[in-house]
Scaffold this active site. Structure first.
Site, PDB file in Angstrom:
ATOM      1  N   LYS A  79     -55.565 -20.331 -12.878  1.00 34.20           N
ATOM      2  CA  LYS A  79     -54.493 -19.919 -13.795  1.00 34.20           C
ATOM      3  C   LYS A  79     -53.133 -20.345 -13.232  1.00 34.20           C
ATOM      4  CE  LYS A  79     -52.953 -15.632 -16.142  1.00 34.20           C
ATOM      5  NZ  LYS A  79     -53.183 -14.172 -16.215  1.00 34.20           N
ATOM      6  N   SER A 154     -54.134 -12.412 -20.818  1.00 32.92           N
ATOM      7  CA  SER A 154     -53.290 -13.574 -20.673  1.00 32.92           C
ATOM      8  C   SER A 154     -53.987 -14.803 -20.082  1.00 32.92           C
ATOM      9  CB  SER A 154     -52.091 -13.230 -19.786  1.00 32.92           C
ATOM     10  OG  SER A 154     -52.494 -12.911 -18.478  1.00 32.92           O
ATOM     11  N   SER A 178     -56.225  -8.886 -18.231  1.00 36.62           N
ATOM     12  CA  SER A 178     -56.017 -10.302 -18.526  1.00 36.62           C
ATOM     13  C   SER A 178     -57.136 -11.232 -18.089  1.00 36.62           C
ATOM     14  CB  SER A 178     -54.701 -10.778 -17.910  1.00 36.62           C
ATOM     15  OG  SER A 178     -53.616 -10.328 -18.674  1.00 36.62           O
TER      16      SER A 178
END
Lengths: 484, 96
Positions: A79, A154, A178
């Site tokens: 990420k 997210s 997330s």
């Protein structure tokens, strides 16, 4: 990818260690698959040359008789809020455009040390703030099954590259869900370890009492494999735990037999969740019972306020953590500011997106003179009560069972103008975040074209072994990532 | 978003504290959204007398060994800043 090439990290690393697969070939085909999924906007940075160089080096090490590590040749996506020296780390924010960290996050360093190869950085909500992967500077990530929908967030890019078989493992970060929520929406496995299990060094801070790095994978065994390699104490993160890291892979066989599982009744006895989610959770309860667990219905009263508590604490911590983005030491700065104050205000005004501003303002308000007692202190006390109630419950039962998200993937834009509706999509994931407990999202069996839904298990702190064992039991009985 | 909004002066005060400049449109939409979020958060109810001090769940932080370690390379750190000169971060003039 050739059809005979394994899709799991476990099988890839075994193949590379045995010399049946070349790491270079594995990485090459991962890069080709990432090319194919480009329209989903899941990837924001790549360095193919470096990835192939590392893969060749692993092949040479193996050929020279050296051990290439338990994750040998496993392509890994990371990420964009987790620091990597080899590629930019921008947190999907304009304020960090082009920023390259001078160091690797501990989790990245450990996984690469175990033989994994970082191939890409994944798109996400800006600074991990969001539940739909629509709040980033690179534009929204699209759902693999329906590009008109959000993949969740997210860590949406990480979930998408695993769901589309681009890579077997992607790292996400989980502050309030997330990792788990996008994994649920994309039909893959998402694990949030116990707070302190994985070092946060190199994870750009959002809510420091909540943040954890966790793997998104296609199988429970791969989640165990990654946690075993990434977990453990790190002197650069004072909140990382020195609790020993057991062999999570070896303990998968324990399954669910003999465990007591508390089904959080209030999470499914409500009109506010999609019926398919309630059915999947009931089904998981029956399957765990068939696997030898004792399932009882339990209630967690303090969970009623979990979202309110979470959004006060997480935003308060974010408002403090994001004070470092001031246009002086890294990232972008506004031109032409006459004073230091203007430099800060204009840099942050131009560099942050609307959701990040909203959260910083909310957190600043909750910490400001005259309101701190009423909001921040009250939320901390309510969090203490929730933690206490969870600990009492988890002393009585081994695991809690509940849905991961209240609904399947929702249309892009549906919740963008209503932040409270967006926040409520984390209603079931923030519980483990506030408690610091480990939790895993497992895809539920689905019929035909149905969008993925998932169930969640929560365990006692540092009891990932039982959590993963029960998840593995569910996986064996149909709660698994779909083949396509 | 229609409905109640956080008063303009309060929103401006918080934006100043947060060191964020807002456009007129941003300020208008945020005032409504913050009001709705705060209404929801107020559902937490009144503070209960708590005998224990509320703390984040960080546990006890261990002390590090007292030994010299390499820090980040100064040039590497400076090279990531938007404006540097002579080994320093440059900011607008503070003292006139």
């Amino acid at each position: 990818m050739t059809d005979h090439e394994p899709a799991s990290a476990f099988d890839i690393s075994r193949g590379v260690r045995r010399g049946e697969l070349r790491a270079e070939q594995v990485v090459e085909s991962a890069l080709a698959r990432l090319d194919a999924s480009r329209p989903l906007n899941a990837i924001v940075h790549r360095d193919d040359d470096r990835a192939l160089d590392r893969a060749r080096a692993l092949d040479r090490r193996r050929a020279a008789g050296q051990r290439p590590g338990p994750l040998a040749g496993v392509p890994l996506a990371v990420k964009d809020n987790i620091c990597t020296r080899s590629m930019p780390t921008t947190c999907a924010s304009r304020i960090l455009r082009g920023y390259v960290s001078p160091f690797d996050a501990t989790a990245v360093e450990r996984l690469e040390g175990a033989g994994a190869v970082v191939v890409a950085k994944t798109n996400c909500d800006e600074f991990g703030m969001g539940s739909s992967s629509e709040n980033g500077a690179y534009g929204p990530v699209l759902h693999p099954r329906d590009p008109g929908r959000s993949p969740g967030g997210s860590s949406g890019g990480s979930a998408v590259v695993v769901a589309t078989r681009g890579v077997p493992v992607a790292l996400g970060s989980d502050t309030g869900g997330s990792v788990r929520q996008p994994a649920a929406m994309c039909g893959v496995v998402g694990l949030k370890p116990t707070y302190g299990r994985v070092s946060r060094w190199g994870l750009v801070a959002h809510g420091s009492s909540l943040d954890q790095i966790g793997p998104i994978t296609r199988t429970v065994r791969d989640a165990a494999l990654v946690l075993r390699a990434a977990g453990g104490a790190d002197e650069r993160d004072a909140t990382s735990s020195s609790e020993p890291v057991p062999d999570y892979v070896a303990s998968l066989g324990q399954g669910a037999h003999g465990l007591t599982v508390g089904l959080l009744a209030q999470t499914i006895e409500t009109d506010e969740i999609d019926p398919s989610v309630a059915r999947a959770t009931e089904r998981a309860a029956s399957v765990l019972a068939e696997a030898g667990a004792r399932v009882e219905r339990v209630v967690l009263e303090a969970a009623e306020h979990a979202i309110a508590i979470y959004y006060v604490i997480a935003t308060a911590e974010a408002s403090s953590n994001l004070a470092r983005f001031d246009g002086v030491r890294f990232g972008r700065r506004a031109e032409g500011a006459g004073t230091v104050g203007e430099l800060y205000e204009e840099t942050r005004g131009a560099g942050f997106g609307l959701e990040v501003k909203r959260r910083i303002l909310l957190g600043t308000f909750a910490l400001s003179a005259g309101y701190r007692e009423a909001y921040y202190k009250r939320a901390l006390e309510a969090r203490d009560r929730l933690r206490g109630e969870m600990d009492e419950l988890l002393a009585r039962v081994d695991l809690l069972l509940l849905p991961t998200a209240p609904q399947p993937a929702f249309p892009l834009g549906e919740k963008l103008d209503d932040p409270l509706a967006m926040y409520l999509s984390d209603v079931f994931t923030v519980i483990a975040s506030l408690g610091g407990h480990p939790a895993i999202s497992i895809p539920a069996p689905r019929d035909g074209d149905q969008l993925p839904v998932a169930v969640q298990l929560i365990g006692a702190r540092f009891d990932e072994s039982r959590l993963l064992g029960a998840a593995s039991s569910l996986e064996e009985r149909g709660f698994r990532t779909a083949v396509a | 978003m229609s409905g109640p909004r956080v008063p303009r002066e309060q929103a401006e005060r918080v934006a100043r504290l947060a060191r964020i400049s807002l456009t007129f449109d941003e300020s208008a939409s945020l005032r409504g959204q913050l009001a709705s979020i705060l209404r929801y958060v107020n559902g937490l109810g009144p503070l209960e007398p708590a005998p224990e001090r509320a703390m984040p769940p960080a546990g006890s932080a261990p002390l590090r060994d007292d030994r010299v370690r390499d820090s980040l390379d100064r040039d590497a750190v400076l090279s990531r800043a938007p404006l540097v000169r002579g080994g320093h971060f440059i900011v607008p003039r503070v003292i006139r």
